[in-house]
Scaffold this active site. Structure first.
Site, PDB file in Angstrom:
ATOM      1  N   GLU A  83      -3.760  -8.690   4.345  1.00 24.59           N
ATOM      2  CA  GLU A  83      -2.727  -8.898   3.796  1.00 24.59           C
ATOM      3  C   GLU A  83      -1.227  -8.222   4.435  1.00 24.59           C
ATOM      4  O   GLU A  83      -0.428  -7.945   4.074  1.00 24.59           O
ATOM      5  CB  GLU A  83      -2.490  -8.326   2.436  1.00 24.59           C
ATOM      6  CG  GLU A  83      -2.886  -6.858   2.247  1.00 24.59           C
ATOM      7  CD  GLU A  83      -2.908  -6.633   0.687  1.00 24.59           C
ATOM      8  OE1 GLU A  83      -1.893  -6.515   0.331  1.00 24.59           O
ATOM      9  OE2 GLU A  83      -3.899  -6.092   0.258  1.00 24.59           O
ATOM     10  N   CYS A 120      -6.326  -7.098  -1.693  1.00 31.88           N
ATOM     11  CA  CYS A 120      -7.353  -6.445  -1.041  1.00 31.88           C
ATOM     12  C   CYS A 120      -8.703  -7.139  -1.353  1.00 31.88           C
ATOM     13  O   CYS A 120      -9.793  -6.507  -0.632  1.00 31.88           O
ATOM     14  CB  CYS A 120      -7.525  -5.076  -1.900  1.00 31.88           C
ATOM     15  SG  CYS A 120      -5.774  -4.129  -1.521  1.00 31.88           S
ATOM     16  N   THR A 163      -0.802   6.997   0.764  1.00 30.27           N
ATOM     17  CA  THR A 163      -1.972   6.378   0.602  1.00 30.27           C
ATOM     18  C   THR A 163      -2.040   5.399   1.717  1.00 30.27           C
ATOM     19  O   THR A 163      -2.947   4.227   1.685  1.00 30.27           O
ATOM     20  CB  THR A 163      -2.245   5.759  -0.605  1.00 30.27           C
ATOM     21  OG1 THR A 163      -1.205   4.524  -0.719  1.00 30.27           O
ATOM     22  CG2 THR A 163      -1.846   6.591  -1.822  1.00 30.27           C
ATOM     23  N   SER A 211      -0.253  -1.278 -12.030  1.00 23.89           N
ATOM     24  CA  SER A 211      -1.215  -1.384 -11.088  1.00 23.89           C
ATOM     25  C   SER A 211      -2.611  -0.856 -11.332  1.00 23.89           C
ATOM     26  O   SER A 211      -3.656  -1.338 -11.307  1.00 23.89           O
ATOM     27  CB  SER A 211      -0.835  -1.011  -9.656  1.00 23.89           C
ATOM     28  OG  SER A 211      -1.613  -1.494  -8.704  1.00 23.89           O
ATOM     29  N   HIS A 244     -13.290  -0.708  -4.579  1.00 23.56           N
ATOM     30  CA  HIS A 244     -12.107  -0.905  -3.985  1.00 23.56           C
ATOM     31  C   HIS A 244     -11.526   0.695  -4.138  1.00 23.56           C
ATOM     32  O   HIS A 244     -11.368   0.977  -5.282  1.00 23.56           O
ATOM     33  CB  HIS A 244     -11.197  -2.005  -4.369  1.00 23.56           C
ATOM     34  CG  HIS A 244      -9.905  -1.875  -3.866  1.00 23.56           C
ATOM     35  ND1 HIS A 244      -9.582  -1.899  -2.430  1.00 23.56           N
ATOM     36  CD2 HIS A 244      -8.511  -1.777  -4.534  1.00 23.56           C
ATOM     37  CE1 HIS A 244      -8.224  -1.751  -2.459  1.00 23.56           C
ATOM     38  NE2 HIS A 244      -7.526  -1.663  -3.588  1.00 23.56           N
ATOM     39  N   ASN A 328      -5.911   4.149   2.647  1.00 24.08           N
ATOM     40  CA  ASN A 328      -6.330   2.795   2.211  1.00 24.08           C
ATOM     41  C   ASN A 328      -6.291   1.780   3.242  1.00 24.08           C
ATOM     42  O   ASN A 328      -5.420   1.787   4.055  1.00 24.08           O
ATOM     43  CB  ASN A 328      -5.199   2.378   1.242  1.00 24.08           C
ATOM     44  CG  ASN A 328      -5.525   1.031   0.371  1.00 24.08           C
ATOM     45  OD1 ASN A 328      -6.354   0.325   0.708  1.00 24.08           O
ATOM     46  ND2 ASN A 328      -4.550   0.690  -0.289  1.00 24.08           N
TER      47      ASN A 328
END
Length: 445
Positions: A83, A120, A163, A211, A244, A328
């Protein structure tokens, strides 16, 4: 039916690191435990000025191909999940193939190439595509190369800044795999959500609270869907459950939700009844709000039990060992978690052959996928070949001013010429731009 799954794994981490408790927190005037205990992070990986999603992906792929003595003729498709793409037409897989053709005899002219995008979860979707391609008999005896590569950067000052991360995971998907066999059953949870997005922009727009809610809701749906076509899962079914992992703190909530679901109506719920009671059932309440309040109270009690803490420590915690040090990686995140769990097992001398993983992938926007994997007898050799610890130990430790400088170097809106912090050695590097503003890459000995 011949098994299909992951035959080899390689990881390439960005060559810089940001120390969150000792560098980032003091510069922000914040308590270091906000990051170490709250988010569950110690350090984040960043790309040096000559690194990007192409170099990291190509370097991971080269390491895998060299170790397995593969040539371009052995690869029938190259799928890149990201992404962080910089071109809306030309896929990153073509750039990576071009890099690899600099160092191998032959070419990838007869390999199918593509790029997957669904936040993701796209890395897992690319594995699914490769699996289906092989199952359909279209592979002509060749394997698929799946590469998840991302620079997960946020605007400076954004709540998600701590992150961040950067790296790539390359995976070889083939028949009779050495690492894990993929289950034919999959479960999905998907809905049109606006929790995290990049509408023609480099840095994401994120509703953090939303989220988290969407992540958990889609994971629950995916687990229920998986059970509808596979079996009623039980916590004892799986040695590890890689999720994830945008940050380990998020996985704590997913682990608790999954455990509550799996113990419902089982011997474990019976064993815990005297300590915390039975799980609330919706039929026992006059309203949905009252039922949800009761569920939250139950989960607060559940997470304090020794039974749950022991399970989490054995099944979930080992999957987070690498994420704590790299941050991440978006599409690579769940695949880093899988590698971390197998790495932990190898270090502890656990024989994983024949044991199961339950893999929970997620992408904002939003979709979760749940599937099972059975560990194969070549897993230990593959995991022992990973050089990730050495890579992590050799990262250049940024001070805060250097962090801001390298962040600017990777900000597409800025034209910042920054000297590299490390010396490339036996790897692909970004060297500039061509006549049509395309990125150019070379292999540096």
């Amino acid at each position: 039916m011949t098994a299909v799954g992951i035959d080899a794994i390689e990881i390439w981490t960005g060559k810089l690191q940001l120390d969150l408790p000792n560098t980032f927190a003091p510069a922000k005037g914040e308590d270091p435990e906000k990051y170490t205990k709250g988010l569950g992070l110690e350090t984040s990986s960043f790309p040096d000025t000559y690194e990007d999603i192409v170099t990291m992906g190509a370097n991971a792929a080269k390491r895998l191909m060299d170790r397995r003595d593969l040539s371009p003729d052995d690869i029938g498709r190259i799928d890149v999940a990201t992404e962080s793409a910089f071109d809306n037409s030309k896929p990153v897989s073509t750039y990576i193939a071009g890099c690899l053709e600099q160092v191998y005899d032959g070419d990838f002219h007869h390999a199918n190439k593509g790029e997957r995008k669904f936040a993701c979860v796209a890395g897992t979707q690319s594995i699914d595509d490769a699996y289906n391609w092989i199952r359909a008999g279209r592979n002509r005896g060749r394997a698929a190369l799946v590469i998840a590569t991302d620079t997960a950067l946020y605007a400076r000052g954004d709540p998600g800044e701590a992150t961040q991360g950067a790296g790539a995971v390359a995976m070889l998907i083939d028949e009779d795999p050495s690492v894990v066999e993929l289950s034919t059953e999959q479960g999905y949870g998907s809905a049109d959500e606006t929790d995290f997005l990049k509408p023609n922009q480099q840095f994401p727009s994120v509703d953090g609270k939303r989220s988290m809610q969407v992540y958990l809701a889609r994971m629950r749906e995916a687990l229920e869907d998986f059970e509808s076509v596979a079996w009623d899962t039980h916590p004892d079914d799986f040695e590890f459950i890689p999720f994830h992992t945008p940050f380990p703190g998020m996985v704590r909530k997913a682990g608790l939700l999954g455990y509550r679901h799996m113990i419902r109506g089982t011997d474990i719920e019976d064993d815990l009844e005297a300590e915390i009671g039975r799980q609330p059932r919706e039929s026992e309440y006059d309203s949905w709000d009252a039922y949800e309040d009761a569920i939250r109270d139950y989960m607060d009690e559940l997470k304090r039990t020794d039974r749950y803490r022991d399970w989490y420590g054995e099944t979930i915690e080992p999957t987070l060992g690498l994420a704590r040090r790299v941050g991440n990686w978006y599409t690579g995140s769940v695949h880093v978690a899988r590698a971390a769990s197998l790495k932990h097992a190898a270090e502890q001398g656990v024989d994983m052959t024949g044991r199961k993983l339950l893999v929970g992938s997620y992408g904002s926007g939003a979709q979760a996928e749940i599937h099972a994997e059975t560990v194969r007898d070549g897993w230990a050799d593959e995991v022992s070949a990973l050089s990730i610890d050495d890579q992590l130990d050799r990262r250049y430790d940024l001070d805060f001013d250097e962090y801001e400088t390298v962040h600017d170097a990777h900000n597409h809106d800025l034209d910042a010429e920054i000297e590299e912090f490390t010396q490339p050695d036996g790897e692909f590097v970004h060297t500039g731009w061509g006549r049509m503003n395309e990125r150019k890459y070379d292999y540096v000995e």
